[in-house]
Structures are given as C-alpha cells and as structure tokens.
Design an enzyme around this catalytic site. Structure first.
Site, PDB file in Angstrom:
ATOM      1  N   VAL A 174       0.845  -1.197   0.000  1.00 20.27           N
ATOM      2  CA  VAL A 174       0.000   0.000   0.000  1.00 20.27           C
ATOM      3  C   VAL A 174       0.881   1.249   0.000  1.00 20.27           C
ATOM      4  CG1 VAL A 174      -1.622   1.359   1.380  1.00 20.27           C
ATOM      5  CG2 VAL A 174      -1.998  -1.094   1.066  1.00 20.27           C
TER       6      VAL A 174
ATOM      7  N   TYR B 195      -5.418   0.496  -8.930  1.00 18.97           N
ATOM      8  CA  TYR B 195      -4.876   0.519  -7.568  1.00 18.97           C
ATOM      9  C   TYR B 195      -4.994  -0.860  -6.923  1.00 18.97           C
ATOM     10  CZ  TYR B 195      -4.384   1.936  -2.655  1.00 18.97           C
ATOM     11  OH  TYR B 195      -3.979   2.051  -1.343  1.00 18.97           O
TER      12      TYR B 195
ATOM     13  N   GLN C  48       2.510   2.100  -3.326  1.00 15.80           N
ATOM     14  CA  GLN C  48       1.610   2.702  -4.298  1.00 15.80           C
ATOM     15  C   GLN C  48       1.157   4.098  -3.869  1.00 15.80           C
ATOM     16  OE1 GLN C  48       1.072   1.957  -7.207  1.00 15.80           O
ATOM     17  NE2 GLN C  48      -0.724   3.121  -7.814  1.00 15.80           N
ATOM     18  N   GLU C  49       0.948   4.303  -2.581  1.00 14.63           N
ATOM     19  CA  GLU C  49       0.437   5.582  -2.102  1.00 14.63           C
ATOM     20  C   GLU C  49       1.483   6.687  -2.169  1.00 14.63           C
ATOM     21  OE1 GLU C  49      -2.501   6.534  -1.243  1.00 14.63           O
ATOM     22  OE2 GLU C  49      -3.644   4.693  -0.953  1.00 14.63           O
ATOM     23  N   SER C  50       2.715   6.401  -1.771  1.00 15.99           N
ATOM     24  CA  SER C  50       3.700   7.472  -1.590  1.00 15.99           C
ATOM     25  C   SER C  50       5.095   7.138  -2.080  1.00 15.99           C
ATOM     26  CB  SER C  50       3.789   7.842  -0.110  1.00 15.99           C
ATOM     27  OG  SER C  50       4.321   6.743   0.632  1.00 15.99           O
TER      28      SER C  50
END
Length: 769
Positions: free
Chosen positions: A642, A752, A645-647
């Site tokens: 996660v 996502y 992918q997020e940051s």
C-alpha cells in the site's frame, strides 16, 4: 538537489531569511532531525522503553511513552525532560521542545549542553535568529569536545548569517571549515556567500576542490553579489547561468526607476507568455506575484494560462477568476474550457460543470459537453450526468467523445445492475469505433460481463479474438488471463494453461502474471537471490555519504541535497557496486525516490537480482510496519505494498487533496484515528512522521479489513471510499474477488487494487517479515 531548489533558497533569503540554506524545503524523514544518541541511565521502565523507541526511529511513540512520566513529579527528572525534548524535536514538535527546556537550570551541564542545541534548533524553526544565536553560543561553550564545538559553531554562523552580522558569520564559517575538513568546501562557500570583498571571495573559491561544491561556485557568487547590494550584477550572473526567473527578481528589486521597473515587469509577462506551462514560467509567476501583485486583467490571463498548463491549479483558478470577473468582453472559448478543466482538477465539480456549459465553440463543444457530464457525476448528479452523456452521443455521434460517453454510460449501466444493456453498449462502441483507443477496452469489458453471467463460451471466444486483433493493447494481459479462466471453466485445461503461460512470460512482474502463476499452481515470479548480498564496497559512495550525513547534522540541508544528487546522478562511469551502495545509502537517509530510480537503472543495466529490486521496491521503517501490522493482524507485505503505491515511501508526500505521508492519510481522518488512540495531543504535522503515519494508516486499513474481509474490497474502499464499494459488491460475479476487481468502473481504483496486490507479492518475495 536541483538548481531550482537552490534558487528557492536564494529567493527566500532576499525576502528576509538571511541564510544560504533552504531550511523550509521538504525535509528528509523527521527522525533524522536530531540524530545524536542520548545515553539513558534511568531504571524507570517507561523511560528505557521511550529511549529504545527513539533509537528505533519512533519518536512519537517515545513521546507518548514519556507523557505519564512527565506528568508525575516523582518520576520527572532532567534526564526525562531532555529525552522528551529529543523525541519532540525528531517529530518536529518544536513548541514542545521550547516548553520542556526553556529556563531549565541544567541546560549547560547535562549531556554536554544538548538541551541548548535543541533550543537553538527550535529557534531556527520559528525563525527567531536572536534566540538561535543565544542558545547556539551557549551550546558551543558547553560542548564536550572539539568535534562537537566545531559542529555547534556552524549553528552560531547560521544565526549570525540570518542576523546580517556578515563579517562575524564569515569568520564563524571559516573557523568551522578549518575544524571540519570533510565539509570544509561547503562551509567556505557559505563564508564566501556573506562576504562583501570580491577578492576575498575569489581566494575562497580557489580552495574549493570537491566537484559537487565546485559546481556551486557561480551560484554562490551570484548570491554574494546580491547580498553585497549589487542586484544588477547578481542578475547578470544568474542570467548567464540560465536562471531567468531569479534574474528577473533581482532586476525588479535593484531597479530604482519606476519606469524602468515597469519595462522589466512587462518583459517578465512576455517571458511567462513565451514559456507558458514550463517550470521556468512557474518560477517567474512566483517572482511576479511577489514583486508586482497588481496586474492588468490581461496579465492575469497570461498567468492563468501558464499556471493551468504547469499544474499550478489554485493560481490558475485565481487568475482566470479575476480576468473573467473584470473583463467587459466575452472570454475566449479556449480560456473558458481551460478554466473549467482547472476547476474539475480541483474537485470543484459543480463549478466545473457550469464552466463547461459556457463553452460553445464547435471544435471544443464535444469535449466540453463530455467533461461537463463527468463533472456532474462527480458532483453527485447522476441523472444530470446521464442526460448530458446521452446528449453528447446524440449531437456528436462520430466524435471520439461520443465513444467515451457511450463507454461511461455503459459503466453506469453496470452500476445500475443492467449488465445486458451495458454489454450491448460496449460491443456497439467496439463496432462503431474499431480503431479507437476505446475498442479493445470495450470488447474486454463486454467479455467480462459475459463471464460474470456464466456465458464462458462467448467470453472465451471474444477474449481470444481481442488478443489476436489488438496484440499491443493495454488490456492484452487481462484478456488472455480471463480467456484462460473461461477455458478452464469449460474444462479445456490445455487452452487455459496455454493462455496463462503466455501472460506469465510476457510481464512477469504484473498482477495478471502473479494470478496466472497461482492458477498454474506455480510460485509467482520473484527476483533471484544475489550471489553475494553483503554491503557492496564503494569508496566513492562512502565519501559522499559521509559528507551528506555531516551536512544534515549541521542543518545544511541544501548542500546535503546536492550531495544526494551526486549519488543519484545517472553516470555510465559508475559500477553496479557503486550504484547499489548509493541506492542503499539514499534509502537509509530518507531519499526513496532517488533510490527507486537507481534500482530501475540497475535493472535496465542487467542487474536483475533481489538487490536491485529491493531498491525499486524499497522499505523504510520496516520494523514499524511489521509491528503495526502484527498489532492489527495484517500482512506486513500488504502494508508495504500500500505504501509503495500511495507514496513510494516518501514520508513528506502530499497529494493535491491534502493526504499526507507514507499511507496518504487525510488530516481529518488522522485526527479521528488519533482521538481513538488517545493521543495526548494532535498536530497534522505528525502525519509526516513515519511511525505515526503507519500507525494511523494501518488502523484505517484494518477498519476496512473488519468491514469487508476480502482483500480486493478492502483496497477498493481504502482508495475510493466504502460508499462506492457498497454499490460495487452488488454486481454480478462480485463474490469472485478477481471478478469484483475487473468490474470496478473507476480506472484509478481498479488499477490501484491490482497494483497493490502485485506489490504485496513482491514484498513477500523480497523481504523477511
């Protein structure tokens, strides 16, 4: 570190922050702010736990652990107060540092004056140079050794620099340079930057040997000319360096004649017009706003057009709004369309829909009407959106926007449970627009609906046909994977396995390749183990890292950034061992984006074992991730996936919507979660602290795990919100997690869900959790 960031530092200085370091730039992870260790002698178990948390990079946990100790007068000691201040400094709680340490009688005696050092840094953070000088000077006097004294002298020099005591600052920088040879070149550049005597500056420049520092000499000279009052000379120097925006700033500042200032201002407007949408134009807009806030309505339009193209959305919105509100003649259609696009990107959907409705130019009208429908949908007006989409199809039947409108209408039909209508609509798009970018996607979605309706034979036939007709389509992997599933349901194992093997071979890192491997009963692809996984030897990287570490400790973040740039530079001269060492060093120092770039560079150069992929798929604060995942019974590899992918593991990441940190937690969500965890205080800056962000992000993720259980639904809710997931789970076939994923109508959320699952598989293969 880019030239633009260096210029940002110079611009900041000219506006009152008199120091050649860009202290307000995006910093490395907060736990690196105060890296010195602090010996703890206390037998209090909470104090010892807090010290351990601070050593492990969890300063907020240290602060939480110490809160009851500080509240108990029998347990609160000077050592506890100093440890609490060290923890607060590490998560940038500078007001807490000041409250804990101000006026304490032991400041100059305990731990070699470390409390004074923390107070000096707190003063720098609140831009109180006089207080910073007072505390830094006291820290020098209390220093336990020559090395500490030299490092603290740099703080004194920085404070003198800000106070415009330039001769004293130059002398202090020079003293520190003599005592700190590793970073002497950078300190001499700082000394030169505050000197008025050009001959003295030249003598210092001649002593600079480190190539990275040597490259900054002309920039330092431009800065020194400005500090010496020669704004025009500085402007010419910056012009020669290609920094037009900064040159304009100095020309405006150094021109006393109002008529000539107006000429320069008009030149700046022309520059923005000519370079519209570029990074140079974006910097020039900042200069214009600071130096000449009063502009004509036409100038506001020039700025708005450029800002819209460069992504400075709020500035574009303001410029368009001023222009449209003040002009007496109709706005150009292209500007109306651009303004509506800006509003849509700012999620101001109702205003965007109104803006698109004002566009009437025939060439723009189909796109404007389609985007208006999307804005209405975003604003929650589903009925209005459907009417607008149908209007696009009716009025512009051959336009590509009609194909997009028909695709979106089909998507909405699936949300309404009208799968048969949606399938027919998708097939009609593919038939009517066979060469468009929509054709392959339309055929794929129609086939997925057939599969969900248990019409596997039609699905298999259509998916195979799609793969043959569109061999370069971005849905090719998905088509072959689902063709395999359809043939498997039809009990044709040979055809199923043939398709899955093709997917696994084509893109082994993809979501579909991992799913295909599972169907084949095989392990997902994983990078091979290296022949030797020891720390690669690289004297080149070791020297740069040592300089960068010391520069960060001295608060010279701009210069440390230039050293990081040298590590990350793409050079054919660097060996794989050099690159591996550089990537690992960058990752350990909170520079994940640079480390990721090096990882992919190594892969491109043929280094395709786990060492390269651990840079391309890095982990920071792995112990924190493992601990927080275990606390909520989550897979730590999933949490890492996660975050990737997020940051991309950037602790300072901030989305356009305001989400912050590693797991991109919104401040309002963070506040609610912090309240549930009984945080003793809350400040949104905590979301940039990795251990806090992971703690709250894992709590947020665990909420969806409890609610949905199945991973695809969990990830969809984390990305798009639970309200949408409640609708999507009603679709035919949604009990199948893979089919649920395919039937998500939002491209962003569907991608996502796939990517995070792919990331999880890689993090399982690459790391021991």
């Amino acid at each position: 570190m880019t030239a633009q960031l260096f210029l940002l530092a110079l611009a900041t200085l000219s506006l009152g922050c008199r120091e050649s370091s860009a202290d307000q730039r995006t910093r490395a992870p907060a736990q690196r702010v105060v890296p010195e260790t602090l010996a703890v002698r206390s037998a209090d178990p909470d104090v010892r736990r807090a010290a351990g948390a601070l050593r492990d990079g969890r300063p907020w946990l240290a602060s939480q652990t110490l809160a009851p100790v500080l509240a108990d007068s029998s347990r609160r000691t000077p050592e506890v107060e100093l440890l609490a201040a060290s923890a607060a400094a590490a998560w940038e709680g500078w007001s807490d540092v000041q409250a804990l340490l101000t006026g304490r009688p032991w400041l100059d005696t305990l731990a070699g004056g470390r409390g004074r050092l923390l107070l000096a840094r707190a003063a720098f953070a609140r831009r109180d140079a006089a207080a910073a000088l007072e505390h830094a000077s006291a820290a020098v006097r209390a220093a336990p050794g020559d090395a500490e004294r030299a490092e603290r002298t740099v703080l004194v020099a920085r404070a003198l620099d800000r106070l415009e005591q330039r001769d004293s600052a130059a002398a202090a920088y020079a003293r520190a340079a003599d005592a700190l040879p590793l970073v002497a070149d950078w300190l001499r550049l700082r000394a030169a930057g505050v000197m008025a005597d050009s001959a003295a500056r030249a003598r210092l420049y001649a002593t600079v040997r480190v190539p990275t520092a040597r490259a900054r000499v002309p920039w330092t000279e431009a800065f020194a000319l400005e500090r010496s009052g020669d704004a025009m000379g500085a402007s010419r120097a910056l012009e020669s360096l290609g920094s037009r925006a900064a040159a304009f700033r100095l020309r405006l500042a150094g021109e006393p004649d109002s008529a000539r200032r107006e000429v320069v201002r008009r030149e700046l407007i022309d520059f923005i017009r000519a370079r519209a949408g570029t990074a140079d134009a974006r910097q020039a807009i900042d200069v214009l706003d600071a130096a000449a806030p009063t502009m004509t309505i036409d100038e506001h339009l020039v700025v708005a057009r450029s800002a819209a193209r460069s992504g400075a959305l709020e500035r574009a919105r303001r410029g368009f709004s001023i222009n449209f509100g003040a002009r007496s003649t109709p706005a150009e259609q292209g500007d109306l369309f651009a303004y509506a696009n800006v509003l849509a990107r700012l999620n101001r959907d109702r205003e965007a829909a109104q803006g698109y409705a004002r566009v009437s130019e025939p060439a723009l009208l189909p796109s404007a009407q389609y985007q208006r429908a999307r804005a209405l949908l975003g604003a929650g007006d589903g009925a209005g959106a459907r009417r607008a989409l149908q209007d696009v199809v009716r009025r512009f039947p051959k336009d590509s926007n009609a194909a997009a409108a028909r695709m979106l209408l089909a998507d909405l039909a699936t949300d309404d449970g009208r799968d048969a209508d949606a399938r027919a609509a998708y097939l009609a798009v593919a038939k009517d627009f066979p060469e468009s970018r929509h054709a392959a996607r339309a055929r794929f979605r129609a086939a997925v609906i057939a599969f969900a309706a248990r019409n596997q034979r039609a699905a298999a036939r259509e998916l195979d046909s799609l793969a043959q007709r569109y061999p370069r389509s971005d849905v090719l992997n998905g088509a072959q994977y689902w063709a395999g599933r359809a043939w498997a349901d039809l009990r044709d194992t040979a055809k199923a396995r043939e398709r899955w093997r093709a997917v696994a071979a084509r893109e082994p890192l993809s979501y579909y390749a991992a799913a295909a491997a599972r169907r084949l009963g095989e392990e997902s692809w994983a990078p091979p183990a290296p022949t030797a996984d020891s720390e690669p030897a690289s004297p080149w990287a070791r020297e740069i890292v040592a300089r960068a570490d010391l520069l960060e400790r001295l608060g010279m973040d701009t210069e440390a950034g230039f050293e990081y740039d040298a590590l990350a530079a793409d050079s054919a001269q660097r060996t794989p061992d050099d690159l591996l060492a550089a990537g690992r060093a960058l990752l350990a120092r909170g520079q994940p984006s640079r480390a990721i770039a090096i990882g992919w560079r190594l892969v491109g150069r043929g280094v395709r074992d786990a060492r390269a992929y651990r840079l391309a798929y890095p982990v920071v604060v792995r112990e924190v991730i493992a601990a927080e995942a275990a606390r909520r019974s989550l897979d730590p590899a999933l949490v890492a996936g996660v975050i990737r992918q997020e940051s991309s593991f950037n602790p300072r990441a901030t989305s356009p919507a305001g989400a912050r940190g590693l797991m991109q937690v919104m401040p309002d969500v963070g506040r609610q979660l912090a309240r549930g965890r009984s945080f003793p205080e809350w400040d949104p800056v905590l979301l940039y602290q990795p251990d806090v962000n992971v703690q709250l992000g894992v709590d947020h993720l665990a909420t969806f795990v409890r609610q949905y259980g199945e991973l695809a639904r969990v990830l969809a809710a984390y990305n798009a919100g639970p309200g949408r997931v409640r609708r999507w789970v009603e679709k035919a076939g949604a009990d199948d997690p893979e089919l649920f994923t395919e039937r998500i109508p939002f491209d962003e959320t569907r991608d996502y869900v796939r990517i995070v699952q792919r990331n999880r598989d890689l993090y399982r293969a690459l790391y021991q959790w």
